[in-house]
Design an enzyme around this catalytic site. Structure first.
Site, PDB file in Angstrom:
ATOM      1  N   ARG A 173     -12.089 -15.171 -19.825  1.00 51.11           N
ATOM      2  CA  ARG A 173     -12.418 -13.653 -19.617  1.00 51.11           C
ATOM      3  C   ARG A 173     -12.782 -13.172 -18.500  1.00 51.11           C
ATOM      4  O   ARG A 173     -13.494 -12.194 -18.156  1.00 51.11           O
ATOM      5  CB  ARG A 173     -13.406 -12.970 -20.687  1.00 51.11           C
ATOM      6  CG  ARG A 173     -13.076 -13.314 -21.993  1.00 51.11           C
ATOM      7  CD  ARG A 173     -13.601 -12.549 -23.193  1.00 51.11           C
ATOM      8  NE  ARG A 173     -13.344 -12.769 -24.446  1.00 51.11           N
ATOM      9  CZ  ARG A 173     -14.103 -13.755 -25.080  1.00 51.11           C
ATOM     10  NH1 ARG A 173     -15.013 -14.197 -24.880  1.00 51.11           N
ATOM     11  NH2 ARG A 173     -13.545 -13.958 -26.382  1.00 51.11           N
ATOM     12  N   LYS A 200      -4.429  -6.062  -7.926  1.00 48.19           N
ATOM     13  CA  LYS A 200      -3.328  -5.832  -8.833  1.00 48.19           C
ATOM     14  C   LYS A 200      -2.904  -7.198  -9.248  1.00 48.19           C
ATOM     15  O   LYS A 200      -2.353  -7.820  -8.303  1.00 48.19           O
ATOM     16  CB  LYS A 200      -2.308  -4.835  -8.438  1.00 48.19           C
ATOM     17  CG  LYS A 200      -2.626  -3.393  -8.820  1.00 48.19           C
ATOM     18  CD  LYS A 200      -1.045  -2.527  -8.704  1.00 48.19           C
ATOM     19  CE  LYS A 200      -1.439  -0.883  -8.917  1.00 48.19           C
ATOM     20  NZ  LYS A 200      -0.283  -0.266  -8.678  1.00 48.19           N
ATOM     21  N   GLU A 237       7.523  -3.139   3.144  1.00 45.95           N
ATOM     22  CA  GLU A 237       6.216  -2.552   2.603  1.00 45.95           C
ATOM     23  C   GLU A 237       5.469  -2.029   3.722  1.00 45.95           C
ATOM     24  O   GLU A 237       4.763  -1.193   3.867  1.00 45.95           O
ATOM     25  CB  GLU A 237       5.432  -3.813   1.753  1.00 45.95           C
ATOM     26  CG  GLU A 237       6.008  -4.222   0.454  1.00 45.95           C
ATOM     27  CD  GLU A 237       5.867  -3.250  -0.718  1.00 45.95           C
ATOM     28  OE1 GLU A 237       5.274  -2.204  -0.466  1.00 45.95           O
ATOM     29  OE2 GLU A 237       6.433  -3.865  -1.747  1.00 45.95           O
ATOM     30  N   LYS A 251      -3.893   0.212   3.088  1.00 42.22           N
ATOM     31  CA  LYS A 251      -3.998   0.112   1.651  1.00 42.22           C
ATOM     32  C   LYS A 251      -5.551  -0.239   1.235  1.00 42.22           C
ATOM     33  O   LYS A 251      -5.839   0.289   0.281  1.00 42.22           O
ATOM     34  CB  LYS A 251      -3.457  -1.595   1.425  1.00 42.22           C
ATOM     35  CG  LYS A 251      -3.554  -1.986   0.189  1.00 42.22           C
ATOM     36  CD  LYS A 251      -2.466  -2.551  -0.443  1.00 42.22           C
ATOM     37  CE  LYS A 251      -2.536  -2.747  -2.199  1.00 42.22           C
ATOM     38  NZ  LYS A 251      -1.444  -3.391  -2.652  1.00 42.22           N
ATOM     39  N   GLU A 257      -5.976   3.148  -9.949  1.00 41.68           N
ATOM     40  CA  GLU A 257      -4.640   4.237  -9.860  1.00 41.68           C
ATOM     41  C   GLU A 257      -4.641   5.240 -11.036  1.00 41.68           C
ATOM     42  O   GLU A 257      -3.942   5.428 -11.528  1.00 41.68           O
ATOM     43  CB  GLU A 257      -3.477   3.059 -10.252  1.00 41.68           C
ATOM     44  CG  GLU A 257      -2.181   3.891  -9.790  1.00 41.68           C
ATOM     45  CD  GLU A 257      -0.835   3.161  -9.605  1.00 41.68           C
ATOM     46  OE1 GLU A 257      -1.042   2.129  -8.794  1.00 41.68           O
ATOM     47  OE2 GLU A 257      -0.021   3.286  -9.960  1.00 41.68           O
ATOM     48  N   ARG A 305      -3.757   6.194  -5.414  1.00 42.53           N
ATOM     49  CA  ARG A 305      -3.181   4.758  -5.209  1.00 42.53           C
ATOM     50  C   ARG A 305      -1.658   4.707  -5.656  1.00 42.53           C
ATOM     51  O   ARG A 305      -0.986   3.869  -5.067  1.00 42.53           O
ATOM     52  CB  ARG A 305      -3.897   3.652  -6.097  1.00 42.53           C
ATOM     53  CG  ARG A 305      -3.631   2.434  -5.937  1.00 42.53           C
ATOM     54  CD  ARG A 305      -4.639   1.210  -6.545  1.00 42.53           C
ATOM     55  NE  ARG A 305      -3.758  -0.025  -6.214  1.00 42.53           N
ATOM     56  CZ  ARG A 305      -4.693  -1.113  -6.373  1.00 42.53           C
ATOM     57  NH1 ARG A 305      -5.723  -1.124  -6.745  1.00 42.53           N
ATOM     58  NH2 ARG A 305      -3.908  -2.415  -6.045  1.00 42.53           N
ATOM     59  N   ASN A 318       3.201   3.251  -4.415  1.00 46.06           N
ATOM     60  CA  ASN A 318       4.452   2.831  -5.245  1.00 46.06           C
ATOM     61  C   ASN A 318       5.655   3.715  -4.823  1.00 46.06           C
ATOM     62  O   ASN A 318       6.913   3.695  -5.584  1.00 46.06           O
ATOM     63  CB  ASN A 318       4.303   2.909  -6.525  1.00 46.06           C
ATOM     64  CG  ASN A 318       3.264   2.207  -7.404  1.00 46.06           C
ATOM     65  OD1 ASN A 318       2.960   1.029  -6.989  1.00 46.06           O
ATOM     66  ND2 ASN A 318       2.087   2.692  -8.013  1.00 46.06           N
ATOM     67  N   HIS A 365       8.868   2.227  -5.661  1.00 44.18           N
ATOM     68  CA  HIS A 365       8.808   0.991  -6.568  1.00 44.18           C
ATOM     69  C   HIS A 365       9.404   1.297  -7.918  1.00 44.18           C
ATOM     70  O   HIS A 365       9.868   0.460  -8.738  1.00 44.18           O
ATOM     71  CB  HIS A 365       7.484   0.900  -6.669  1.00 44.18           C
ATOM     72  CG  HIS A 365       6.833  -0.155  -5.508  1.00 44.18           C
ATOM     73  ND1 HIS A 365       7.044   0.444  -4.240  1.00 44.18           N
ATOM     74  CD2 HIS A 365       6.327  -1.407  -5.362  1.00 44.18           C
ATOM     75  CE1 HIS A 365       6.377  -0.390  -3.525  1.00 44.18           C
ATOM     76  NE2 HIS A 365       5.898  -1.737  -4.102  1.00 44.18           N
ATOM     77  N   HIS A 372      11.641  -1.371  -9.008  1.00 43.43           N
ATOM     78  CA  HIS A 372      11.462  -2.300 -10.080  1.00 43.43           C
ATOM     79  C   HIS A 372      12.645  -2.172 -11.375  1.00 43.43           C
ATOM     80  O   HIS A 372      13.154  -3.327 -11.768  1.00 43.43           O
ATOM     81  CB  HIS A 372      10.147  -1.858 -11.059  1.00 43.43           C
ATOM     82  CG  HIS A 372       9.032  -2.067 -10.219  1.00 43.43           C
ATOM     83  ND1 HIS A 372       7.703  -1.523 -10.633  1.00 43.43           N
ATOM     84  CD2 HIS A 372       8.907  -2.901  -9.304  1.00 43.43           C
ATOM     85  CE1 HIS A 372       6.691  -2.513  -9.924  1.00 43.43           C
ATOM     86  NE2 HIS A 372       7.421  -2.910  -9.112  1.00 43.43           N
ATOM     87  N   HIS A 401      11.571  -8.415  -4.084  1.00 42.87           N
ATOM     88  CA  HIS A 401      11.007  -7.368  -4.225  1.00 42.87           C
ATOM     89  C   HIS A 401      11.118  -6.248  -3.089  1.00 42.87           C
ATOM     90  O   HIS A 401      11.396  -5.195  -3.248  1.00 42.87           O
ATOM     91  CB  HIS A 401       9.390  -7.749  -4.768  1.00 42.87           C
ATOM     92  CG  HIS A 401       8.532  -6.329  -4.708  1.00 42.87           C
ATOM     93  ND1 HIS A 401       8.691  -5.486  -5.771  1.00 42.87           N
ATOM     94  CD2 HIS A 401       7.676  -5.968  -4.098  1.00 42.87           C
ATOM     95  CE1 HIS A 401       7.798  -4.814  -5.577  1.00 42.87           C
ATOM     96  NE2 HIS A 401       7.107  -4.680  -4.617  1.00 42.87           N
TER      97      HIS A 401
END
Lengths: 358, 358
Positions: free
Chosen positions: B118, B140, B182, B224, B234, B238, B242, B245, B249, B262
């Site tokens: 955990r 992330k 990026e 960033k 987010e 934030r 993306n 993205h 994606h 990517h």
């Protein structure tokens, strides 16, 4: 209906306890943010309660996932069944998961909610005594690994816990006893008076007297809520809730998940912890005897499986989550109702406990 | 060496940027709490840098896991390799994971750290430009599902990010270009001046001029860090990170993970976002042209794969993490250096963009 609160600031949530709460309109909706609700259950519980729960969610877009039943399915593969279904149904980040079932369903569903799109909401509807008094409250979620129980998971709090004590009518005796093990635990670690109440009322609990069960659930949830509120992420006091669990997890892992029920393994483990505490002179022989008697009355084991030897215990316990700096720590009892987490125990006395010596 | 800080209260951490930081004694130890350190890398990076990193960790009990290389391995099975190794080596809750590699290694290792017992500590040593300017910063973490990229994961911040710009010497041209995508993103969403700097310095970046790369990495990380500090999980700003993205994606998922890098998919996606913004009259044709030219100079694609049609895009984008209440939201550009997240775009204009119409 009684309502308790787990007090965690912005993540606080209610625990509703009562009879016939399933089917009562308006119990769930206030805790659901978006439109999409995924009910996760298992093949034993779904035929009994799924339609009732879906009826409570008539205003939402619902989908369901039915998992196989049993601790042996509490793994990454079963977890992935939930992810696949969420994606097939195009569930978004504002969706809500509902765990309908026992501890396995609750733990897996909670971890799915913690991880899906990096975290979505979930509700707990526990249908076993064990889940009602322990695993549904406090936000511990996760799955097992072949090498260790609950080794993969997250802290992720539900938005509410809905406990309908009528669901205990359909629970088999063995599962009921397994839940009673965790109830006894609260007496041992925190409340000698509650332990005494259990000594007086064990027959009523076993006979499923609703009043007795209701009180036992409320008292258990109240103690758990108090401890979780004080130490959500188990940096201190919360570890006391693991009385018997270090021994118990070793038993579950060694015997193969699902062969010993979690509550059964914890029962044997609690008596081992009591035994080890007595060997240090912290607990009287009389208290150990009372604990053994109460566990026996509940129909629970009071010793680990014969085939488990000291070396296997030591190996499996070496990866316990309470190990710090390479040293094993255990929850032990200083007195009835007073537990501590400590690495300050004698290895030779632990060996005696593990060997089951007199 | 330059040091930036990601300012997140008790979870704040430094980003170290410089040449030859790998092998410098004392860079990692201050960020490690316990004794046990697991270095996770892949079969491409390990032969280059693993021994150097293990040398920096000589005072600790170390173990290593070497993953297969590629986005197609960013899944639950590979994640489980890390859990198995942690348990085989009896790693406890006070252990630390070190991610040594590109974005895939960082994302999987971070999610393993978030989930093992955990939650345990982890450090990032990104060795690709993409990981250095984007994925290693901000917490992330996660893995892909066959039906959607990064759909399973957690927010879990590292204890430090160590960027040795010398590692870019061993990066192939295609990976370098993917990272530049990026970098261009930061100019587009936040800093028109930086975009102009990139127009002037693209040839230096492609020639791996250390000074130019160092500046591009610092400026990207600073933007960033600022955005993450303002909106860690987010819920707002934030999401601007993306840009491109949602389209990207969809391309990665449709084409099979690992076929389009990517950064390549994001490049095509950013130009689609710019195109859609221009169709709404928010961006001038000149800005779209400048963006296309900069991406081309970097050696990046400026259009999606020919075989992807509108319907497939729409289906894959329907499970994007920015969907709220069933409505798709996109990051679009109001001007160069000024992005918004909005559901307020015209579906027919989106269709035109997806069809690639003039």
């Amino acid at each position: 209906m009684n309502t308790l609160t787990v007090d965690l600031g912005t993540r606080s949530y209610p625990i509703y306890i009562g009879q016939a709460l399933l089917g009562t309109p308006g119990m769930l909706a206030p805790h659901i943010g978006g439109r999409q609700v995924m009910v996760v259950s298992n093949e034993t519980i779904a035929p009994l309660y799924l339609q009732t729960v879906l009826g409570m969610l008539a205003d939402f877009d619902t989908a369901t996932v039915i998992l196989p039943d049993g601790e042996q399915y509490k793994n990454l593969d079963t977890l992935n069944m939930i992810f696949s279904s969420l994606l097939e149904n195009r569930f978004n980040r504002d969706c809500t998961l509902v765990a309908l079932g026992g501890g396995v369903v609750g733990d897996i569903t909670g971890f799915a909610a913690a991880s899906y799109q990096r975290g979505v909401a979930f509700l707990q509807i526990p249908t076993t005594l064990l889940a009602q008094v322990d695993s549904s409250v406090g936000g511990k979620t996760g799955v097992n690994h072949p090498r260790g129980k609950n080794m993969i998971g997250a802290f992720h709090q539900p938005r509410c816990v809905l406990i309908d004590t009528n669901t205990l009518d359909t629970l088999d005796d063995r599962q009921l006893a397994a839940g009673i093990a965790e109830v006894i635990k609260y007496g041992l670690i925190h409340d000698a008076g509650f332990f005494e109440w259990l000594e007086t009322n064990m027959e009523a609990l076993k006979a499923r007297d609703k009043q007795a069960l209701g009180y036992a659930i409320e008292r258990s949830c109240a103690i758990k809520a108090e401890i979780v509120a004080a130490d959500e992420r188990e940096s201190g006091k919360r570890a006391l809730l693991n009385l018997g669990h270090t021994f118990g997890h070793a038993i579950e892992t060694a015997m193969g998940y699902g062969n010993w029920l979690h509550g059964e393994a914890v029962a044997a483990g609690m008596l081992m912890a009591a035994d080890l505490s007595a060997r240090h002179g912290w607990l009287t022989a009389d208290t150990v005897q009372r604990t053994a008697k109460l566990l026996q009355q509940a129909g629970l084991p009071t010793a680990p499986p014969d085939e488990m030897e000291e070396a296997q215990f030591m190996q499996l316990m070496a990866i316990d989550k309470k190990v710090v700096g390479g040293s094993l720590r255990l929850v032990l009892l200083k007195a009835l109702g007073d537990a501590i987490v400590t690495g300050d125990f004698k290895q030779e006395l632990l060996s005696e406990t593990l060997r089951g010596g007199a």
